[in-house]
Structure formats: structure tokens, C-alpha cells
Design a protein around this motif. Structure first.
Motif, PDB file in Angstrom:
ATOM      1  N   THR A  19       0.848  -1.189   0.000  1.00 51.83           N
ATOM      2  CA  THR A  19       0.000   0.000   0.000  1.00 51.83           C
ATOM      3  C   THR A  19       0.884   1.240   0.000  1.00 51.83           C
ATOM      4  O   THR A  19       2.057   1.194   0.387  1.00 51.83           O
ATOM      5  N   GLU A  20       0.289   2.342  -0.411  1.00 46.96           N
ATOM      6  CA  GLU A  20       1.038   3.598  -0.461  1.00 46.96           C
ATOM      7  C   GLU A  20       1.511   4.019   0.923  1.00 46.96           C
ATOM      8  O   GLU A  20       2.654   4.450   1.107  1.00 46.96           O
ATOM      9  N   GLU A  21       0.629   3.895   1.927  1.00 41.90           N
ATOM     10  CA  GLU A  21       0.990   4.308   3.282  1.00 41.90           C
ATOM     11  C   GLU A  21       2.145   3.477   3.823  1.00 41.90           C
ATOM     12  O   GLU A  21       3.045   3.996   4.492  1.00 41.90           O
ATOM     13  N   PRO A  79       2.419   2.830  -4.094  1.00 41.49           N
ATOM     14  CA  PRO A  79       2.761   1.556  -3.458  1.00 41.49           C
ATOM     15  C   PRO A  79       4.046   0.959  -4.027  1.00 41.49           C
ATOM     16  O   PRO A  79       4.386   1.199  -5.193  1.00 41.49           O
TER      17      PRO A  79
END
Length: 352
Positions: A19-21, A79
């Protein structure tokens, strides 16, 4: 944290960075810290930087690096498994024009692309002037990255050098094309230097074949001569030592950093189904095999990375191998379903 530590982290923990986070927290923020920026100072590194741009209200870029109240660098994150391309940079294009920024970075935490306004002032270029990958970090990359560190950051010098870096990048791309598929002009240029007779179509065709083979051999010899010292300078020793135990003892076989990185990507994918210690690397002259349980009858995949410019990743179904061209190492993640299917085929105890 040093770049070598970040490289090791990006390889070992890729499976949880989908995921991007996750990519931002585990890779991008430590990278900014390695450059000397205080990621916990909102006046220096602004997360979720927002500005109204034309008709677009409330759009955000992931980070803005500021100095004295003005924006120096804009950073957009994706991501870790995402391929980077210009369509991912739409917010960067708009913010670049609307802020004081002269530098923009598009990244997935593994690959980094640096943009400036070399072609038109205050308009972000469509192509990066510098890019690098944590999967295959070169000594020259490290020297360039140092220029973006807080202690030595000089935006005017960076923008001036961006033009040179961009031209070098374009020249490198053209050379890669010529090395892979020599143009008629390139073939004639070299053929006339070594051939005293008339350059007939048959002679040109023969020279084209010999030129590709000669270039491949030349590059391979240079790599074999210098790889050991280059790896010691550029690669994290624990990663190299760990993977160096797996390959066989064939003479003249050199396991490159790209092969080691590709192996760790497959380990990361396989760890969802099996103990990653069961995934073993075994190198050979033509290809690098990835095996289950160190059994050559249980080949999961093969890495055909010895080409000068084009690299292939081979997946298996039964005895049939399918080779996939890799634009970059992270493209292996797109083959995860094939790798997982092969693991289930080799180990019948893995649940669907």
C-alpha cells in the motif's frame, strides 16, 4: 540510516509494502531522514501538502520539503509494487507550477524519479533528469543522491546539473538501443573501420550479428572484472553474503546484485505461502534458478539477466517455461500469481 540499510529494508520487507501508506512509512520517510531532513518537523517536511490549484481544490501531494517558508521539493508516493509512469505525476505537474518548487520526486519507495524544469521554466519536465532503484543501486547513484541531502542542498546547482544528467540519460538510452539492435548507420561506422572491402547487404547482416555478440561479450567481461569491488562498495554486505551461499560452485559464475534483488523479491512473494528459507538461489552461466527446497526438480523460476539491455524472468507450469521481459525488477511482483501457482504445483500441501 544509510542507503545500504534502506536497500536491505526494501528487499526484505517488500511483501508488506503493497500500500502507499506502507511504502511511505517504511521506505520514503527513512530515505528523507537519511538525507538529513527532520520528518517530524512540519515546518520542514509537510505531509499531505495541500494547495488550491486552478479549479482543483484541496488536492494533495504526499510531502513537501520546505525551507524558510517556501517549497523546495514536492514528493508523490505510490505503493512499492507499482510501476512509475508520468500518469502518476498529475498532481506534481500542477503543484510544480503553483508553488516555488524547482524539484519534484515521484517514488514507490524502491524506484525514485527526479524532475525539474529544464525545458521550460516553472513547468515540470515530462521526463525525469535522474532516476535510481534501491534494487540495483550503483556507486554513481549514491554520489548523485548526496547532492539532494539537506546539508549540501543547492537548488540552483541541482537545476543546472539536471540538464547535463538528462542529456547523459538520453545518450545512455540511445547507446542501449544501439547495443541491443544496432542501426544501419552504427553498423556501417564500425564495419568500415575493420572491413577493407565493399559493404554488401550480406556483409552488413553478418557484421550486425557479430556486433551484438561482441558488445555482449565485452560488457560481460568488464562486469566480471569489476563486479567484486563494485559490490563491496555499493551493496549491503549481509545481503550479498546470505545469497552467496546459495549459488553453485561453477567456475566463472558471478551472481550479480540484480539477481540477488530479484531472488529476494521472489522470496517475498513466496513467503505468503511457504517458509522463505525454503526458497533457494542457484546460479549458472546462462541463467539464475530459484528453487524450492534446493531441489533442481522443483524450479520455481529462472532469471535471464545476462543480456546487455533486455532482461527476462521465466515462470513455469509443468515443464513449460514462459519468459517475461522485465522493464524493471519490481515488475516481478506482477507475476506473483504465476509464482504462487507454481509453488502450489510443487508443494501439494499449500491450500488454495
Amino acid at each position: 540510516m544509510k542507503l545500504a540499510d534502506l536497500q536491505k529494508r526494501s528487499i526484505e520487507h517488500r511483501e508488506v509494502l503493497l500500500t502507499e501508506e506502507a511504502a511511505k512509512t517504511a521506505l520514503v520517510m527513512p530515505f528523507l531522514q537519511a538525507l538529513g531532513y527532520d520528518v517530524f518537523n512540519p515546518a520542514e517536511v509537510v505531509p499531505e501538502f495541500t494547495a488550491d490549484v486552478g479549479t482543483k481544490k484541496g488536492e494533495k501531494v504526499d510531502y513537501a520539503i520546505c525551507k524558510g517558508g517556501s517549497v523546495d521539493v514536492l514528493i508523490e508516493c505510490k505503493p512499492a509494487a507499482s510501476e512509475l509512469n508520468v500518469k502518476h505525476a498529475s498532481q506534481l505537474f500542477r503543484y510544480f507550477t503553483a508553488t516555488d518548487a524547482r524539484l519534484a520526486v515521484l517514488t514507490n519507495g524502491v524506484n525514485y524519479q527526479f524532475f525539474s524544469d529544464v525545458e521550460k521554466p516553472n513547468i515540470m519536465d515530462e521526463k525525469p533528469f535522474f532516476s535510481f532503484s534501491m534494487d540495483a543501486l550503483k556507486p554513481t547513484d549514491a554520489k548523485t543522491i548526496e547532492k539532494f541531502a539537506k546539508a549540501s542542498f543547492d537548488i540552483e546547482k541541482i537545476v543546472q546539473e539536471a540538464g547535463n544528467l538528462k542529456v547523459q540519460s538520453l545518450l545512455r538510452r540511445e547507446l542501449e538501443r544501439e547495443f541491443a539492435e544496432p542501426s544501419e548507420g552504427f553498423v556501417e561506422l564500425l564495419a568500415r573501420r575493420v572491413h577493407g572491402g565493399r559493404l554488401t547487404p550480406a556483409v552488413k547482416e553478418n557484421f550486425t550479428k557479430m556486433l551484438v555478440a561482441t558488445i555482449s561479450a565485452l560488457v560481460r567481461d568488464l562486469v566480471n572484472e569489476r563486479l567484486s569491488s563494485a559490490l563491496n562498495a555499493a551493496a549491503p554486505a549481509p545481503v550479498v553474503a546470505e545469497a552467496a551461499e546459495a549459488p553453485g560452485n561453477e567456475e566463472d559464475v558471478v551472481t550479480t546484485q540484480e539477481e540477488i534483488s530479484g531472488f529476494h523479491i521472489v522470496q517475498a512473494i513466496a513467503s505468503r505461502l511457504v517458509d522463505p528459507k525454503r526458497i533457494i538461489l542457484r546460479d549458472a552461466k546462462s541463467y539464475c534458478a530459484i528453487l524450492l527446497d534446493d531441489n533442481n526438480r522443483k524450479t520455481i523460476a529462472r532469471m535471464w539477466f545476462n543480456g546487455v539491455t533486455v532482461k527476462y524472468f521465466g515462470t513455469f507450469a509443468g515443464k513449460d517455461e514462459t519468459r517475461h521481459q522485465l522493464p524493471e525488477l519490481t515488475a516481478i511482483y506482477q507475476l506473483a500469481p504465476l509464482i504462487e501457482a507454481r509453488l502450489r504445483e510443487l508443494d501439494g500441501t499449500i491450500p488454495e
